[in-house]
Design an enzyme around this catalytic site. Structure first.
Site, PDB file in Angstrom:
ATOM      1  N   ASP A 101       1.840   4.705 -12.140  1.00 11.36           N
ATOM      2  CA  ASP A 101       1.133   5.699 -12.951  1.00 11.36           C
ATOM      3  C   ASP A 101      -0.370   5.611 -12.719  1.00 11.36           C
ATOM      4  O   ASP A 101      -1.067   6.628 -12.677  1.00 11.36           O
ATOM      5  CB  ASP A 101       1.438   5.480 -14.436  1.00 11.36           C
ATOM      6  N   ALA A 119      -3.825  -7.630 -14.923  1.00 12.60           N
ATOM      7  CA  ALA A 119      -3.808  -8.042 -16.331  1.00 12.60           C
ATOM      8  C   ALA A 119      -2.491  -7.585 -16.938  1.00 12.60           C
ATOM      9  O   ALA A 119      -1.896  -6.609 -16.477  1.00 12.60           O
ATOM     10  CB  ALA A 119      -4.981  -7.421 -17.076  1.00 12.60           C
ATOM     11  N   GLY A 179       0.822  -1.216   0.000  1.00 11.49           N
ATOM     12  CA  GLY A 179       0.000   0.000   0.000  1.00 11.49           C
ATOM     13  C   GLY A 179       0.847   1.254   0.000  1.00 11.49           C
ATOM     14  O   GLY A 179       1.770   1.387  -0.805  1.00 11.49           O
ATOM     15  N   ASN A 220      -5.200   3.198  -4.342  1.00  8.66           N
ATOM     16  CA  ASN A 220      -4.598   1.871  -4.171  1.00  8.66           C
ATOM     17  C   ASN A 220      -5.436   0.820  -4.895  1.00  8.66           C
ATOM     18  O   ASN A 220      -4.910  -0.085  -5.550  1.00  8.66           O
ATOM     19  CB  ASN A 220      -4.564   1.475  -2.678  1.00  8.66           C
TER      20      ASN A 220
END
Length: 208
Positions: free
Chosen positions: A155, A190, A126, A181
């Site tokens: 990003d 993915a 985190g 987060n």
């Protein structure tokens, strides 16, 4: 190991952005709600953008990526929010971030350099946040997910944070970070850095 941060940098056209381009964009910059700057363009140009934003009362969010050991000290004083990961934190401060305590130490050091609020992102752990107003470091944990590709997670976090700052300014900073987060955790599930976010039907509805 699984879930560890991986950085990909492809410098190119970004380095062509210059002060003239900035001047032409000044109207947009000065009317924005939030301006986000990084170091993928020439640092002096990024710094000038932060100064332009600050002069117009625009909130500034700075992500020192890729980090520079000799970062101009003005970057700290012109950043309302200074957001770095563990690698960037070590380059900037010399402190290796291996624990929450290390992240807190980094945060305090960067506050002393003039930042208003510091966020140290910690991958699967985190974030750690600390500010002049709230000098006790606060850990905001991330949910547990199976990370497939962490490229672009930082990003995603910074982009989400800018979104919440601009459109949900009444949220507490802790809540903005928690939601950011969550967005970043979606991005790592993915392969690739293109978000499938708008097409996902299984996302927590409280993100908006």
């Amino acid at each position: 190991s699984l879930g560890q941060n991986v950085i990909v940098i492809v410098p190119g056209a970004n380095l062509l952005l210059n002060f003239e381009d900035l001047k032409r964009a000044s109207d947009v910059i000065c009317k924005a709600k939030v301006v986000v700057c990084q170091l993928e363009i020439t640092p002096a140009v990024s710094l000038e953008a932060l100064k332009m934003a600050r002069a117009s009362g625009v909130k500034t969010l700075f992500n020192p990526a890729p980090a520079l050991a000799d970062l101009d000290p003005q970057f700290y004083t012109y950043s309302d929010i200074f957001c770095c990961n563990e690698t960037e934190a070590e380059i900037l401060t010399g402190i290796s971030v291996g624990s929450l305590e290390d992240a807190a130490k980094v945060g305090r050091m960067l506050l002393e350099r003039g930042c208003k609020l510091v966020i140290v992102t910690l991958g699967a752990e985190g974030c750690m946040m600390i500010s002049g107003e709230e000098p006790i470091p606060k850990h905001v944990p991330a949910g547990k997910v199976r990370a497939v590709d962490t490229t672009g997670a930082g990003d995603s976090f910074v982009g989400a944070l800018a979104f919440y700052l601009a459109y949900y300014p009444k949220l507490s900073m802790e809540e903005m970070i928690r939601k950011s987060n969550c967005v970043a955790s979606v991005s790592v599930q993915a392969p690739g850095t293109q978000s499938s976010y708008p097409y996902r039907k299984d996302l927590p509805q409280d993100l908006f």
